[in-house]
Design an enzyme around this catalytic site. Structure first.
Site, PDB file in Angstrom:
ATOM      1  N   VAL A   1       0.861  -1.182   0.000  1.00 55.00           N
ATOM      2  CA  VAL A   1       0.000   0.000   0.000  1.00 55.00           C
ATOM      3  C   VAL A   1       0.899   1.234   0.000  1.00 55.00           C
ATOM      4  CG1 VAL A   1      -1.854   1.250   1.158  1.00 55.00           C
ATOM      5  CG2 VAL A   1      -1.745  -1.254   1.304  1.00 55.00           C
ATOM      6  N   ASP A   2       0.866   1.985  -1.077  1.00 55.02           N
ATOM      7  CA  ASP A   2       1.701   3.188  -1.193  1.00 55.02           C
ATOM      8  C   ASP A   2       0.839   4.337  -1.724  1.00 55.02           C
ATOM      9  OD1 ASP A   2       4.442   4.048  -0.731  1.00 55.02           O
ATOM     10  OD2 ASP A   2       4.468   4.528  -2.862  1.00 55.02           O
ATOM     11  N   CYS A   3      -0.300   4.527  -1.095  1.00 50.55           N
ATOM     12  CA  CYS A   3      -1.285   5.516  -1.562  1.00 50.55           C
ATOM     13  C   CYS A   3      -1.152   6.814  -0.784  1.00 50.55           C
ATOM     14  CB  CYS A   3      -2.706   4.978  -1.381  1.00 50.55           C
ATOM     15  SG  CYS A   3      -3.042   3.470  -2.305  1.00 50.55           S
TER      16      CYS A   3
END
Length: 511
Positions: A370-372
């Protein structure tokens, strides 16, 4: 004294345009501030609050003026002034925003606050003037119309219709296809044009010359974003989600930057080289923590840095590795192959919100990254909650793991501790890695204990050997004592924006 009056049909068109302008200004204000302050709930609250205050004062004073002098010429001069004020907004921003040239993370607190409220105050005068239109228009028809209730209702209906046009036309039309500055100039020209039409039979008939103002101001070079920290901008666009730029240095280093540049969303170094300052490189350790990884999901793939690095450094060792990248902004996806070297065989790309994608897929993955980030440095609240992490858990294979990056100034950051506490609630085994870069911490969640001895699959002469040697020193298991001051984040309550802003303000205030 004889006052100027207008046909009701003209007033219907007039209030439609002024109503549209108010909503266009509100949306433009948010996009005008977004490159420097983001669009967090705090920013929106200030924008909406100040605009409502301006509207309230405008209604009150407009009604009083209309009773004292129900003159159509005065009404046209008011909206003409609003149009002139509106056209000056980009020029004012050009004077204020260079104060934040170091980015919001590296600017002193007083400059952040002063410039923020300075810009908000600049938006107040035209909104205040436009708010005077409705009571004025009703007063102008009250003396000649028997059915004043019906006419007033029609005026409000057309004004609201204009607001609808201004809202959807600005959000889905002018801003993404023309730009924020162009949107402001377009509506300022519309205000000047309709006002001049109303003044055509008065001594102010020359007021149409004010139409030259937005045209001339538009032609003034607006080079604020030609460079970012000395790096030339090779591509830029106001998308539906943010202001996006691509910068490129002489040696070929390419960066994807959202808004004012407080956080680089993707980077490609020459020859896809690794770097001690890039937290992306730490994600490359994840496949080596399991026996035979096959399915990797990257939520928030942006320019495709993570899928590209996985393809170059990991896939030769694990040929069966397949990567899926999910990115919400379709304009950003187009940049992946054009500027960041991502090839079709490197990853399958999906244009969708990360959580919506998970809710609608039945696939299971070995690794979910998750790199949001939304509006420079904010983790979207719906991607930070226990429910979200539990959804990921349901899409992991038995030995799978979750990894996400959190920007934090220190381990004492309440944002970081809240994310740690929330992750620990969803996963029986949770860890934190002090990743490469100044403010990066990677949190890991797993259904089984991690075994770092598997990293030995990386040979000593492999480019990843340096990161392999760092991980045993940087990785620690999470314990309740580490996140004692954290807040459990849920779908019902996840103030990630407030936690981020308070962290930034505390860090800026300490300088």
């Amino acid at each position: 004294m004889q006052f100027v009056k207008f046909k009701v049909s003209f007033l219907y068109s007039y209030v439609c345009i002024t109503g549209a302008s108010v909503m266009a200004l509100e949306l433009a204000a948010s996009r005008f501030l977004a490159p420097y302050y983001g669009t967090s709930m705090i920013v929106w609250a200030n924008i909406i609050g100040l605009i409502l205050l301006s509207l309230s004062l405008g209604y009150w004073i407009g009604g009083r003026w209309a009773d004292r002098r129900p003159d159509g010429k005065l009404l046209m001069l008011i909206s003409l002034a609003a149009g002139v004020f509106t056209s000056l907004l980009p020029l004012w921003g050009k004077l204020i925003f260079p104060l934040l040239s170091n980015g919001i993370l590296d600017t002193s607190l007083w400059i952040i606050l002063c410039s923020f409220f300075a810009i908000l105050i600049v938006f107040a005068p035209p909104v205040f003037l436009l708010a005077m239109v409705s009571p004025f228009a009703i007063r102008l028809v009250s003396a000649s119309e028997e059915q004043i209730g019906k006419t007033a209702g029609n005026l409000y209906a057309f004004s609201t219709l204009g607001s609808i046009i201004g809202t959807f036309g600005t959000a889905f039309g002018t801003i993404p296809f023309l730009g924020t500055r162009e949107t402001i100039f377009l509506w300022s020209a519309a205000l000047i044009a309709i006002s001049s039409l109303g003044l055509r039979k008065s001594k102010w008939k020359w007021s149409a010359l004010f139409l030259l103002l937005p045209v001339l101001l538009y032609l003034i070079p607006y080079d604020t974003f030609k460079q970012v920290e000395g790096k030339p901008v090779v591509w830029s666009k106001d998308t539906l989600y943010q202001f996006v730029r691509v910068t490129q240095t002489a040696d070929g280093q390419t960066s994807l930057i959202y808004n004012e540049g407080g956080g680089v969303q993707s980077m490609r170094r020459p020859n896809d080289a690794l770097n001690k300052n890039d937290y992306y490189d730490d994600y490359l350790m994840l496949p080596f923590l399991m026996e035979k990884p096959e399915q990797v999901l990257v939520l928030g793939s942006a320019g495709g840095t993570i899928p590209r690095l996985l393809a170059k450094y990991v896939k030769p060792i694990y040929p069966g590795l397949h990567t899926t990248g999910v990115e919400i902004d379709p304009e950003v996806i187009k940049l992946d192959s054009r500027f960041f070297g991502l090839q079709p065989e490197d990853a399958k790309l999906v244009n969708q919100d990360a959580r919506v994608f998970l809710d609608n897929t039945e696939e299971r993955y070995d690794i979910v990254i998750v790199d949001c980030y939304s509006q420079q440095i904010y983790i979207p609240f719906h991607l930070s909650t226990v429910e979200f992490f539990q959804t990921i858990e349901n899409h992991l294979n038995p030995s799978g793991l979750l990894a996400l990056n959190v920007n934090a100034v220190s381990t004492d950051s309440r944002l970081l501790q809240s994310m740690e506490k929330t992750l620990h609630q969803a996963f029986p085994f949770s860890y934190v890695v002090r990743a490469r870069g100044d403010y990066n911490y990677i949190l890991l969640g797993s259904l089984t204990p991690l075994k770092l001895d598997k990293l030995k699959a990386i040979e000593a002469d492999h480019p990843l050997a340096g990161i392999r040697d760092e991980w045993p020193k940087q990785l620690t298991s999470l314990t309740p004592e580490q996140f004692a001051n954290g807040q459990l984040l849920t779908d019902n309550r996840a103030p990630t924006e407030m936690l981020t802003d308070s962290m930034i303000f505390s860090a800026a205030g300490a300088r």
